[in-house]
Design an enzyme around this catalytic site. Structure first.
Site, PDB file in Angstrom:
ATOM      1  CB  CYS A   1      -0.978   0.019   1.175  1.00  0.00           C
ATOM      2  SG  CYS A   1      -0.219   0.237   2.780  1.00  0.00           S
TER       3      CYS A   1
ATOM      4  CB  CYS B   1      -4.553   1.576   8.770  1.00  0.00           C
ATOM      5  SG  CYS B   1      -5.277   1.300   7.154  1.00  0.00           S
TER       6      CYS B   1
HETATM    7 FE1  FES Z   1      -2.118   0.272   4.459  1.00  0.00          FE
HETATM    8 FE2  FES Z   1      -3.704   2.307   5.538  1.00  0.00          FE
HETATM    9  S1  FES Z   1      -3.808   1.447   3.556  1.00  0.00           S
HETATM   10  S2  FES Z   1      -1.875   1.401   6.321  1.00  0.00           S
END
Ligand code: FES
Length: 140
Positions: free
Chosen positions: A34, A103
């Site tokens: 991400c 997250c």
């Molecule tokens: Fe991976 Fe928020 S999208 S930490």
């Protein structure tokens, strides 16, 4: 509403943003998938966290959890901070959507990473105390 009022408030006005000069422990965790990176700075006196700051290059949930997690460890002994779980941070934020729970794992790991650095600087092997600090497992 996808996010609680508390999450939105911490996202709009994050606490403890920045760096700490002369930090006693610095941790950085990230996820290649991400692309989010979280850096945590801790000031520790007599095994008590006297200050905590963070820099997060990431999504809103990552910023809100960094803000809440740094607030939660400030003033706490290192032994207490090590017990901080992403679940406790999420609860304090009034919940997160399921797809954003990973997250909050980043915030827990960033603090453990900073504490690991602190122990290493003290000449103590951090592994039995903080365990392995890996990447944000939930992101994959
Ligand atoms: Fe991976 Fe928020 S999208 S930490």
């Amino acid at each position: 509403m996808l996010y609680s009022d508390i999450v939105m408030e911490h996202f709009a006005n994050p606490r403890n943003v920045g760096e700490l000069e002369n930090a006693d422990g610095i941790g950085e965790v990230g996820n290649a998938k991400c692309g989010d990176i979280m850096k945590m700075y801790l000031k520790i006196d007599n095994n008590v966290i006297t200050d905590a700051k963070f820099k997060t290059f990431g999504c809103g949930a990552a910023i809100a959890t960094s803000s809440m997690a740094t607030d939660m460890v400030k003033g706490k002994p290192v032994s207490e901070a090590l017990k901080l779980t992403n679940k406790a941070v999420v609860e304090a934020l009034g919940g997160l959507p399921a797809q954003k729970l990973h997250c909050s794992v980043l915030a827990e790991q960033a603090i453990r990473s900073a504490l690991s650095d602190y122990y290493t600087r003290q000449g103590i092997d951090p592994l039995p105390i903080v365990g392995e600090v890996g990447e944000c497992a939930g992101c994959s």
